[in-house]
Design a protein around this motif. Structure first.
Motif, PDB file in Angstrom:
ATOM      1  N   PHE A 156     -14.625  19.823 -34.873  1.00  0.00           N
ATOM      2  CA  PHE A 156     -14.684  21.072 -34.145  1.00  0.00           C
ATOM      3  C   PHE A 156     -13.713  21.421 -33.390  1.00  0.00           C
ATOM      4  CE2 PHE A 156     -19.444  20.233 -35.373  1.00  0.00           C
ATOM      5  CZ  PHE A 156     -19.627  21.155 -35.662  1.00  0.00           C
ATOM      6  N   MET A 157     -13.098  22.785 -33.730  1.00  0.00           N
ATOM      7  CA  MET A 157     -11.949  23.162 -32.873  1.00  0.00           C
ATOM      8  C   MET A 157     -12.587  24.190 -31.833  1.00  0.00           C
ATOM      9  SD  MET A 157      -8.473  25.374 -33.743  1.00  0.00           S
ATOM     10  CE  MET A 157      -9.426  26.505 -34.573  1.00  0.00           C
ATOM     11  N   SER A 195     -11.901  35.450 -35.767  1.00  0.00           N
ATOM     12  CA  SER A 195     -10.884  35.236 -37.011  1.00  0.00           C
ATOM     13  C   SER A 195     -10.723  33.757 -37.368  1.00  0.00           C
ATOM     14  CB  SER A 195      -9.490  35.689 -36.725  1.00  0.00           C
ATOM     15  OG  SER A 195      -8.414  35.572 -38.001  1.00  0.00           O
ATOM     16  N   LEU A 196     -10.541  32.671 -36.422  1.00  0.00           N
ATOM     17  CA  LEU A 196     -10.715  31.223 -36.819  1.00  0.00           C
ATOM     18  C   LEU A 196     -11.768  30.811 -37.219  1.00  0.00           C
ATOM     19  CD1 LEU A 196      -8.460  30.296 -33.688  1.00  0.00           C
ATOM     20  CD2 LEU A 196      -7.805  30.313 -36.055  1.00  0.00           C
ATOM     21  N   ILE A 197     -12.933  31.213 -36.993  1.00  0.00           N
ATOM     22  CA  ILE A 197     -14.429  31.042 -37.384  1.00  0.00           C
ATOM     23  C   ILE A 197     -14.332  31.404 -39.016  1.00  0.00           C
ATOM     24  CG2 ILE A 197     -16.832  31.249 -37.298  1.00  0.00           C
ATOM     25  CD1 ILE A 197     -16.691  31.947 -34.174  1.00  0.00           C
ATOM     26  N   ASP A 198     -13.809  32.572 -39.021  1.00  0.00           N
ATOM     27  CA  ASP A 198     -14.016  33.338 -40.377  1.00  0.00           C
ATOM     28  C   ASP A 198     -12.983  32.122 -41.493  1.00  0.00           C
ATOM     29  OD1 ASP A 198     -15.856  35.023 -39.897  1.00  0.00           O
ATOM     30  OD2 ASP A 198     -14.229  36.608 -39.676  1.00  0.00           O
ATOM     31  N   GLY A 209     -14.266  22.430 -38.624  1.00  0.00           N
ATOM     32  CA  GLY A 209     -15.609  23.204 -37.844  1.00  0.00           C
ATOM     33  C   GLY A 209     -14.912  24.027 -36.580  1.00  0.00           C
ATOM     34  N   VAL A 210     -15.536  25.245 -36.591  1.00  0.00           N
ATOM     35  CA  VAL A 210     -14.943  26.199 -35.254  1.00  0.00           C
ATOM     36  C   VAL A 210     -16.419  26.468 -34.423  1.00  0.00           C
ATOM     37  CG1 VAL A 210     -13.693  28.064 -34.515  1.00  0.00           C
ATOM     38  CG2 VAL A 210     -13.221  26.934 -36.655  1.00  0.00           C
ATOM     39  N   CYS A 211     -16.118  26.068 -33.057  1.00  0.00           N
ATOM     40  CA  CYS A 211     -17.277  26.798 -32.270  1.00  0.00           C
ATOM     41  C   CYS A 211     -16.537  27.401 -31.004  1.00  0.00           C
ATOM     42  CB  CYS A 211     -18.002  25.364 -31.666  1.00  0.00           C
ATOM     43  SG  CYS A 211     -17.143  24.274 -30.473  1.00  0.00           S
ATOM     44  N   LEU A 212     -17.401  27.913 -29.956  1.00  0.00           N
ATOM     45  CA  LEU A 212     -17.017  28.711 -28.981  1.00  0.00           C
ATOM     46  C   LEU A 212     -16.994  28.107 -27.521  1.00  0.00           C
ATOM     47  CD1 LEU A 212     -18.452  32.122 -30.042  1.00  0.00           C
ATOM     48  CD2 LEU A 212     -16.229  31.511 -29.964  1.00  0.00           C
ATOM     49  N   VAL A 213     -16.232  28.382 -26.817  1.00  0.00           N
ATOM     50  CA  VAL A 213     -16.046  27.858 -25.476  1.00  0.00           C
ATOM     51  C   VAL A 213     -15.542  29.187 -24.535  1.00  0.00           C
ATOM     52  CG1 VAL A 213     -13.369  27.407 -25.718  1.00  0.00           C
ATOM     53  CG2 VAL A 213     -14.782  26.041 -23.969  1.00  0.00           C
ATOM     54  N   MET A 214     -16.295  29.029 -23.177  1.00  0.00           N
ATOM     55  CA  MET A 214     -15.673  29.779 -22.227  1.00  0.00           C
ATOM     56  C   MET A 214     -15.719  29.101 -20.778  1.00  0.00           C
ATOM     57  SD  MET A 214     -19.181  32.038 -21.536  1.00  0.00           S
ATOM     58  CE  MET A 214     -18.417  33.001 -20.160  1.00  0.00           C
ATOM     59  N   PRO A 215     -15.236  29.470 -19.686  1.00  0.00           N
ATOM     60  CA  PRO A 215     -15.112  28.639 -18.553  1.00  0.00           C
ATOM     61  C   PRO A 215     -16.423  28.479 -17.997  1.00  0.00           C
ATOM     62  CG  PRO A 215     -13.445  30.038 -18.619  1.00  0.00           C
ATOM     63  CD  PRO A 215     -14.309  30.477 -19.820  1.00  0.00           C
ATOM     64  N   VAL A 216     -16.595  27.450 -17.253  1.00  0.00           N
ATOM     65  CA  VAL A 216     -17.687  26.982 -16.359  1.00  0.00           C
ATOM     66  C   VAL A 216     -17.321  27.884 -15.063  1.00  0.00           C
ATOM     67  CG1 VAL A 216     -18.769  25.340 -14.833  1.00  0.00           C
ATOM     68  CG2 VAL A 216     -18.108  24.737 -17.330  1.00  0.00           C
ATOM     69  N   TYR A 217     -18.749  28.589 -14.545  1.00  0.00           N
ATOM     70  CA  TYR A 217     -18.591  29.297 -13.230  1.00  0.00           C
ATOM     71  C   TYR A 217     -19.496  28.781 -12.313  1.00  0.00           C
ATOM     72  CZ  TYR A 217     -15.927  32.901 -16.145  1.00  0.00           C
ATOM     73  OH  TYR A 217     -15.305  33.533 -16.730  1.00  0.00           O
ATOM     74  N   TYR A 218     -18.982  28.786 -11.032  1.00  0.00           N
ATOM     75  CA  TYR A 218     -19.749  28.182  -9.850  1.00  0.00           C
ATOM     76  C   TYR A 218     -20.458  29.268  -9.163  1.00  0.00           C
ATOM     77  CZ  TYR A 218     -17.133  24.249 -11.895  1.00  0.00           C
ATOM     78  OH  TYR A 218     -16.785  23.166 -12.861  1.00  0.00           O
ATOM     79  N   ALA A 219     -21.112  29.103  -8.491  1.00  0.00           N
ATOM     80  CA  ALA A 219     -21.739  30.066  -7.451  1.00  0.00           C
ATOM     81  C   ALA A 219     -20.872  30.817  -6.592  1.00  0.00           C
ATOM     82  CB  ALA A 219     -22.974  29.292  -6.533  1.00  0.00           C
ATOM     83  N   ASN A 220     -19.600  30.241  -6.158  1.00  0.00           N
ATOM     84  CA  ASN A 220     -18.913  31.133  -5.361  1.00  0.00           C
ATOM     85  C   ASN A 220     -17.992  32.036  -6.513  1.00  0.00           C
ATOM     86  OD1 ASN A 220     -17.560  28.795  -6.733  1.00  0.00           O
ATOM     87  ND2 ASN A 220     -15.496  29.197  -5.333  1.00  0.00           N
ATOM     88  N   ASP A 221     -18.082  31.779  -7.789  1.00  0.00           N
ATOM     89  CA  ASP A 221     -17.231  32.690  -8.766  1.00  0.00           C
ATOM     90  C   ASP A 221     -18.214  33.870  -8.735  1.00  0.00           C
ATOM     91  OD1 ASP A 221     -15.241  30.770  -9.373  1.00  0.00           O
ATOM     92  OD2 ASP A 221     -16.417  29.811 -10.521  1.00  0.00           O
ATOM     93  N   VAL A 222     -19.304  33.969  -8.646  1.00  0.00           N
ATOM     94  CA  VAL A 222     -20.272  35.122  -8.865  1.00  0.00           C
ATOM     95  C   VAL A 222     -20.818  35.576  -7.707  1.00  0.00           C
ATOM     96  CG1 VAL A 222     -20.511  34.551 -11.305  1.00  0.00           C
ATOM     97  CG2 VAL A 222     -22.093  33.499  -9.579  1.00  0.00           C
ATOM     98  N   VAL A 247     -22.571  29.428 -34.800  1.00  0.00           N
ATOM     99  CA  VAL A 247     -21.757  28.162 -34.194  1.00  0.00           C
ATOM    100  C   VAL A 247     -22.243  27.783 -33.190  1.00  0.00           C
ATOM    101  CG1 VAL A 247     -19.751  29.344 -35.520  1.00  0.00           C
ATOM    102  CG2 VAL A 247     -19.897  29.647 -33.059  1.00  0.00           C
ATOM    103  N   LEU A 248     -21.704  26.623 -32.836  1.00  0.00           N
ATOM    104  CA  LEU A 248     -21.935  26.055 -31.509  1.00  0.00           C
ATOM    105  C   LEU A 248     -21.105  26.550 -30.319  1.00  0.00           C
ATOM    106  CD1 LEU A 248     -21.812  22.164 -32.599  1.00  0.00           C
ATOM    107  CD2 LEU A 248     -23.984  23.447 -32.129  1.00  0.00           C
ATOM    108  N   PHE A 249     -21.532  26.018 -29.162  1.00  0.00           N
ATOM    109  CA  PHE A 249     -20.850  26.432 -27.982  1.00  0.00           C
ATOM    110  C   PHE A 249     -20.617  25.156 -26.978  1.00  0.00           C
ATOM    111  CE2 PHE A 249     -21.586  27.953 -23.420  1.00  0.00           C
ATOM    112  CZ  PHE A 249     -20.591  28.981 -23.168  1.00  0.00           C
TER     113      PHE A 249
END
Length: 479
Positions: A156-157, A195-198, A209-222, A247-249
């Motif tokens: 899984f990328m 595009s990579l998923i497709d 496989g392809v899944c999605l990622v995004m950064p972890v956010y902490y309380a001070n970030d928001v 897809v997975l995350f």
């Protein structure tokens, strides 16, 4: 039974099936890409298999699953005199010093290391370290997934947006030395991810496989309303794409309340695998139970030095926990046997109790529990009739694995990647007698060395490849 393509015979089968059977003098039949038969010495073996693998003295077990690692790190892992400089190297090289050839060379080398260590399935972030994901152009993900397909393994990328502020600057370099800086928006990174998923999302078939990622956010970030609003909007966009593509995350670096925050931001569910997850709060536990998200424990990682992932407590709470290498990095590679042993000792030391995380449970974390976290428990993670034929053979005829009793204990405590003799993935023999005839190891290693050297030269970081003298004689490296 139809004529098998492969018959593996005379093995001790550590099945990790629902009964957790360990079958002495077992045989396994493979037809096409599936396990078509499992028998004991009292069951007649198929006599007409097209190929026979004699596993005398070996253990057969499901292919190992590494649920968290980083593309790119393999060519950067030896750099830097300390952690800060290593992260700087990752950021500079991933965003400004890497080419398509760099990502292809790194993936080829990583897959060779995984294959030789019995890892048949992995999850790999396309970058990371400092939340730099190479999703400014599909060519980088194409190179990584193309190398995965050539290796015959499954990966899984994980692709997605980096960390704000946007737009971010990336340098796109050609193989001829020409380079241009481009600004990349959040929306562009999502477009590239889609595009990579497709193009590549076919883990059980092509292995990509392809899944999605995004950064972890902490309380001070928001903490500021405007920042929280923007993070929620980004999360909604990632989740909309995830739902649309099915897809997975995954996320890298949870700790101390960030899982509960991720739930509140709307990005958790049974589709989510959360990396590291140290120093968790009661609210984090509640968020995991509520959403069904899984935890990836990386016991050999730097983050497991800074904090502790409460694995036994999570397991007892009914939360799925799987094992990851967090490789490659300054102090660890892809040897999942090493990470199993580290996992056991890590938590036993915490509780001062050697009864924690027995060997069988630790093997489950790298096989069936990881398959469950990936949503593939019915296909991977155990030796069962009808499942994908992802099988590895461990050569137990070695002094460090003797005497020949208690195979589960020997695997978890004493085996290492170099003990893997044979690897079958999708019903194809990819390694036998530690020979990988479909991969040119010399070419892979030469290419990796060349592309790493070029990346450090482009970014002016070759000085980070010199080992400092303060590595010697000191109990602690001076800052």
């Amino acid at each position: 039974m139809a004529q098998p393509d492969i018959l593996v015979r005379n093995v001790t089968a550590v099945t990790v099936d629902p009964e957790r059977r360990v079958i002495e003098r077992a045989w396994l039949a493979v037809t096409g890409d599936r396990i078509s038969g499992i028998g004991t010495e009292h069951d007649a073996e198929p006599s007409d298999a097209r190929e026979v693998v004699d596993g005398t003295g070996m253990v057969a077990m499901p292919g190992l699953i590494d649920a968290h690692s980083h593309a790119g790190h393999g060519l950067v892992r030896n750099a830097g005199a300390g952690l800060d400089t290593w992260f700087q190297a990752c950021e500079e090289i991933y965003a400004r010093g890497s080419t398509v050839a760099f990502w292809r060379a790194e993936a080829r080398m990583t897959q060779l290391e995984r294959l030789r260590g019995g890892i048949t399935t992995g999850m790999t972030l396309l970058g990371g370290g400092a939340d730099i994901y190479r999703t400014d152009d599909p060519a980088f993900g194409d190179a990584h997934s193309g190398a995965t397909a050539e290796s015959g393994l499954r990966t899984f990328m994980a692709v997605g947006p980096g960390r704000p502020p946007f737009p971010r600057s990336y340098r796109q370099s050609s193989g001829t030395g020409q380079a241009q800086d481009v600004t990349v928006t959040f929306e562009r990174q999502l477009e590239v991810s889609e595009s990579l998923i497709d193009s590549w999302n076919d883990l059980l078939g092509r292995g990509t496989g392809v899944c999605l990622v995004m950064p972890v956010y902490y309380a001070n970030d928001v903490a500021e309303p405007a920042a929280r609003k923007r993070v929620i909007e980004m999360g909604e966009a990632v989740m909309e794409l995830r739902r649309r593509k099915g897809v997975l995350f995954t996320q890298d670096g949870h700790r101390d309340g960030s899982i509960a925050l991720a739930r509140d931001l709307g990005v958790l569910g049974e589709f989510a695998l959360l990396g590291h997850s140290v120093d968790l709060t009661e609210e984090d536990f509640a968020a995991l139970k509520e959403t069904g998200a899984s935890i990836i424990h990386n016991p050999s990682a730097i983050m497991s030095v800074y904090g502790r992932c409460p694995v036994p407590e999570l397991i007892e709470a009914g939360i799925t926990v799987c094992l990851g290498s967090d490789a490659a990095a300054p102090d660890r590679g892809y040897d999942m046997f090493r990470h199993m042993a580290q996992c056991m000792h890590y938590h036993r030391r915490h509780f001062r109790d050697p009864a924690y995380l027995p060997p069988g449970k630790t093997i489950e974390m790298a096989t069936i529990d990881a398959a469950r976290a990936l949503g593939l428990e019915s296909e991977l993670g155990s030796l069962e009739i009808g499942k994908k034929a992802d099988i590895i053979l461990i050569d137990m005829r070695k002094p460090h694995l003797y005497p020949p009793v208690m195979p589960v204990t020997r695997l978890a405590h004493f085996a290492n990647a170099a003990d893997v003799d044979t690897v079958i993935v999708n019903g194809k023999i990819l390694m036998r007698g530690r020979k990988t005839d479909h991969l040119d190891a010399d070419d892979i290693l030469a290419d990796a060395a060349e592309q790493a050297a070029l990346a450090f030269e482009r970014t002016g970081l070759t000085h980070l490849l010199e080992e400092p003298q303060d590595f010697w004689r000191n109990a602690r490296q001076p800052l």
